[in-house]
Each structure stands twice: as structure tokens, then as C-alpha cells.
Design an enzyme around this catalytic site. Structure first.
Site, PDB file in Angstrom:
ATOM      1  N   GLU A  17       0.848  -1.199   0.000  1.00 16.24           N
ATOM      2  CA  GLU A  17       0.000   0.000   0.000  1.00 16.24           C
ATOM      3  C   GLU A  17       0.879   1.243   0.000  1.00 16.24           C
ATOM      4  O   GLU A  17       2.081   1.163   0.292  1.00 16.24           O
ATOM      5  CB  GLU A  17      -0.920  -0.007   1.223  1.00 16.24           C
ATOM      6  CG  GLU A  17      -1.884  -1.190   1.233  1.00 16.24           C
ATOM      7  CD  GLU A  17      -2.861  -1.133   2.402  1.00 16.24           C
ATOM      8  OE1 GLU A  17      -2.748  -0.216   3.252  1.00 16.24           O
ATOM      9  OE2 GLU A  17      -3.737  -2.006   2.466  1.00 16.24           O
ATOM     10  N   GLY A  21       5.002  -1.193   3.191  1.00 12.05           N
ATOM     11  CA  GLY A  21       5.639  -2.127   2.275  1.00 12.05           C
ATOM     12  C   GLY A  21       5.848  -3.453   2.972  1.00 12.05           C
ATOM     13  O   GLY A  21       5.022  -4.354   2.908  1.00 12.05           O
ATOM     14  N   ILE A  47       1.792  -2.728  -7.896  1.00 12.17           N
ATOM     15  CA  ILE A  47       1.215  -4.042  -8.148  1.00 12.17           C
ATOM     16  C   ILE A  47       1.593  -4.540  -9.539  1.00 12.17           C
ATOM     17  O   ILE A  47       1.175  -3.989 -10.552  1.00 12.17           O
ATOM     18  CB  ILE A  47      -0.322  -4.016  -7.987  1.00 12.17           C
ATOM     19  CG1 ILE A  47      -0.696  -3.410  -6.619  1.00 12.17           C
ATOM     20  CG2 ILE A  47      -0.892  -5.416  -8.169  1.00 12.17           C
ATOM     21  CD1 ILE A  47      -0.031  -4.084  -5.422  1.00 12.17           C
ATOM     22  N   GLU A 132       8.725 -17.984  -3.466  1.00 10.42           N
ATOM     23  CA  GLU A 132       8.818 -16.745  -4.244  1.00 10.42           C
ATOM     24  C   GLU A 132      10.220 -16.160  -4.153  1.00 10.42           C
ATOM     25  O   GLU A 132      10.813 -15.748  -5.169  1.00 10.42           O
ATOM     26  CB  GLU A 132       7.801 -15.717  -3.746  1.00 10.42           C
ATOM     27  CG  GLU A 132       7.879 -14.398  -4.497  1.00 10.42           C
ATOM     28  CD  GLU A 132       7.165 -13.241  -3.807  1.00 10.42           C
ATOM     29  OE1 GLU A 132       7.046 -12.172  -4.410  1.00 10.42           O
ATOM     30  OE2 GLU A 132       6.748 -13.414  -2.639  1.00 10.42           O
ATOM     31  N   ARG A 133      10.757 -16.124  -2.943  1.00 15.87           N
ATOM     32  CA  ARG A 133      12.084 -15.549  -2.753  1.00 15.87           C
ATOM     33  C   ARG A 133      13.157 -16.386  -3.447  1.00 15.87           C
ATOM     34  O   ARG A 133      14.126 -15.844  -3.991  1.00 15.87           O
ATOM     35  CB  ARG A 133      12.359 -15.390  -1.261  1.00 15.87           C
ATOM     36  CG  ARG A 133      11.557 -14.243  -0.672  1.00 15.87           C
ATOM     37  CD  ARG A 133      11.529 -14.221   0.834  1.00 15.87           C
ATOM     38  NE  ARG A 133      10.761 -13.050   1.270  1.00 15.87           N
ATOM     39  CZ  ARG A 133      10.258 -12.882   2.486  1.00 15.87           C
ATOM     40  NH1 ARG A 133      10.457 -13.821   3.422  1.00 15.87           N
ATOM     41  NH2 ARG A 133       9.576 -11.798   2.797  1.00 15.87           N
ATOM     42  N   ARG A 158      36.751  -5.950 -27.777  1.00 14.27           N
ATOM     43  CA  ARG A 158      37.153  -4.544 -27.663  1.00 14.27           C
ATOM     44  C   ARG A 158      38.637  -4.456 -27.330  1.00 14.27           C
ATOM     45  O   ARG A 158      39.126  -5.142 -26.415  1.00 14.27           O
ATOM     46  CB  ARG A 158      36.322  -3.869 -26.567  1.00 14.27           C
ATOM     47  CG  ARG A 158      36.712  -2.451 -26.237  1.00 14.27           C
ATOM     48  CD  ARG A 158      36.254  -1.471 -27.287  1.00 14.27           C
ATOM     49  NE  ARG A 158      36.399  -0.092 -26.826  1.00 14.27           N
ATOM     50  CZ  ARG A 158      36.175   0.972 -27.591  1.00 14.27           C
ATOM     51  NH1 ARG A 158      35.768   0.818 -28.837  1.00 14.27           N
ATOM     52  NH2 ARG A 158      36.329   2.185 -27.094  1.00 14.27           N
ATOM     53  N   GLY A 253       9.896  -8.452  -3.103  1.00 15.73           N
ATOM     54  CA  GLY A 253       9.966  -9.806  -2.574  1.00 15.73           C
ATOM     55  C   GLY A 253      10.588  -9.876  -1.190  1.00 15.73           C
ATOM     56  O   GLY A 253      10.851 -10.963  -0.669  1.00 15.73           O
TER      57      GLY A 253
END
Length: 271
Positions: A17, A21, A47, A132-133, A158, A253
Site C-alpha cells: 500500500e 511495504g 502491483i 517466491e524468494r 574490444r 519480494g
């Protein structure tokens, strides 16, 4: 569920929000029961998929007097009255991914759209946070590996002062350090994936993987930009775009600071 699996439906999860966090328990978005509906009021921000999502899983407070125990998850569908999408946020990087603000004004959501159990929203969320992490950590290591590939190609092609950039001792040292750290990260990541498959991955291990691998990605990309010289600052080169994208990795995350806090709280003297 069939539409999600087939890719016909785009989903999003709305937790963050404007005023909170990492501290999810302090969220202000409320969902008050009114007969067969919840009346949702509040706002979400940052989001992912917010603009394009057909279904948004929204973390709400069904009991505003409680903190963690007052949280629930509601599935809010596209077109629901009172549900509005704000602007597509203008981010530093990840430009191909829409990130939006969401607003709920007396948004009536059927009770049947409750996901899981009322009051168990926080538990439902953290049940999959480790995975998720770990997925963020995996993406970070893959991105670091690709940045190294680009840089190896560039530094061998290069030339400066009559020889390839990769021939200079400083360049070799930097490249060696990056290759070594990426290799170490991949080994730890593999161990975490094995633990996840065996349903043995701990919250602390996932936090270790998340903070270490994302911080590694930042270091690697920064070194790679340096080795590209001025061309590393030009967006036509992929390493420059990677530099823009990498900064969020240690924030979303779960920030690096929160990951270290999770790990630190678990540490005790060996008996």
C-alpha cells in the site's frame, strides 16, 4: 483455475500500500462483511500486472482491530464496481512489465470470492513466500550469468592500447571474481531447490538465497558496466538495460534488510 493455467487469464497479487511495504500487518485496506458481500475500501500500489490483470488477489483487513490475525485474501475480478486502476507507474527499469496503483471504493465482493480462510490471509501469504524468494534468487543468478557472458564477449572483442580489454590483469581479476561468485551462488541455489522439492526449504535459507543472490546480481552488473566503459551507459547495449532493471531486485519480494533480519532472529549459540 483453468483460465489461469492456460494463460487466458492474467492474475496479480496486491499487498503493498502507499503507506506500507514490508509491514503487511499495518495495512489499511479493509473488507467489512455486509450480508453475502465484503465491502472493500483502500488502495494498493506497486502491483505487478495491475493494469492487465483479470483477477487480483487482494490482501485486506476483514478485522481491522487485529494485525496479522485480521488479514484475509479476496479475489476481485475485472469490472467489479468500485474497483479502479490508476496509472501505469513509470519505473526506472523493467519497462515491459506493467506496475500499477489500484483503488477500491465501496467495492462489493461476493463472500464466495474469499480465498482460503477468513483471518488466515497472512498465513496463506507466507506459506509460499520462501518459494517466491527462491525464484527471485534464481532469476538474479541467471541474470548475473548472462551479464558475465555479454561482458566476456565485449572484453575479448574490444581493444585498448593494442590488446583486448580482457588481457589486462585488472580485467582478468574482475572477471575471475564474478565467475567465482556466480558459480558459488549457483551451487547454493541448487541446494535450496533440492530442499524445496523435498519440502525442507526453511524460511531462513530462502532469505539467504534471496539477499545474497540479488546483491550479487547488483555487483556483477555494476562491474560489467564498468568493463564496457562508455558503451555500458548506452541503452542500445543490453548491459545498460540490465543496469536499470537490477536495482529493484534487492527491494521487492522482501528487502535485503528484512532478509537479514529474518536470518538474524533465527541465530542461536550452538549447544
Amino acid at each position: 483455475m483453468p483460465g489461469i493455467c492456460s494463460g487466458e487469464l492474467i492474475t496479480a497479487i496486491a499487498m503493498t500500500e502507499p503507506a506500507i511495504g514490508s509491514d503487511l500487518a499495518s495495512m489499511a485496506t479493509s473488507a467489512i462483511r455486509d450480508g453475502d458481500h465484503y465491502v472493500v475500501n483502500g488502495a494498493k500500489t506497486f502491483i505487478t500486472n495491475g493494469i492487465n490483470a483479470d483477477l487480483v488477489i487482494v490482501a485486506v483487513k476483514t478485522d481491522p482491530s487485529e494485525r496479522h490475525k485480521g488479514m484475509s485474501l479476496l479475489v476481485i475480478e475485472r469490472g467489479t464496481e468500485g474497483f479502479e486502476r490508476g496509472r501505469n507507474l513509470n519505473k526506472v527499469g523493467l519497462h515491459s512489465q506493467d506496475t500499477a496503483e489500484l483503488f477500491f471504493n465501496d467495492c462489493r465482493v461476493p463472500v464466495t470470492n474469499l480465498l482460503g480462510t477468513e483471518g488466515m490471509g497472512f498465513i496463506h501469504l507466507v506459506e509460499n513466500l520462501a518459494q517466491e524468494r527462491l525464484s527471485i534468487a534464481a532469476g538474479a543468478v541467471a541474470a548475473a550469468r548472462q551479464a558475465l557472458r555479454w561482458t566476456l564477449e565485449y572484453t575479448h572483442e574490444r581493444t585498448a592500447f593494442g590488446q583486448p580489454i580482457a588481457a589486462f590483469q585488472n580485467s582478468r581479476f574482475v572477471l575471475a571474481e564474478m565467475a567465482t561468485e556466480i558459480e558459488i551462488a549457483e551451487v547454493f541455489l541448487d541446494r535450496c531447490v533440492e530442499a524445496l522439492c523435498a519440502v525442507e526449504l526453511t524460511v531462513e535459507e530462502a532469505a539467504m538465497a534471496k539477499w545474497w543472490c540479488t546483491e550479487l546480481q547488483k555487483r556483477v552488473v555494476d562491474h560489467c558496466v564498468q568493463l564496457h566503459g562508455g558503451y555500458g551507459f548506452m541503452l542500445e547495449y543490453p548491459i545498460a538495460r540490465a543496469y536499470c532493471d537490477v536495482r529493484i531486485q534487492t527491494i521487492y519480494g522482501g528487502t535485503t534488510e528484512i532478509m537479514k533480519e529474518i536470518i538474524g532472529r533465527s541465530l542461536r549459540p550452538e549447544s
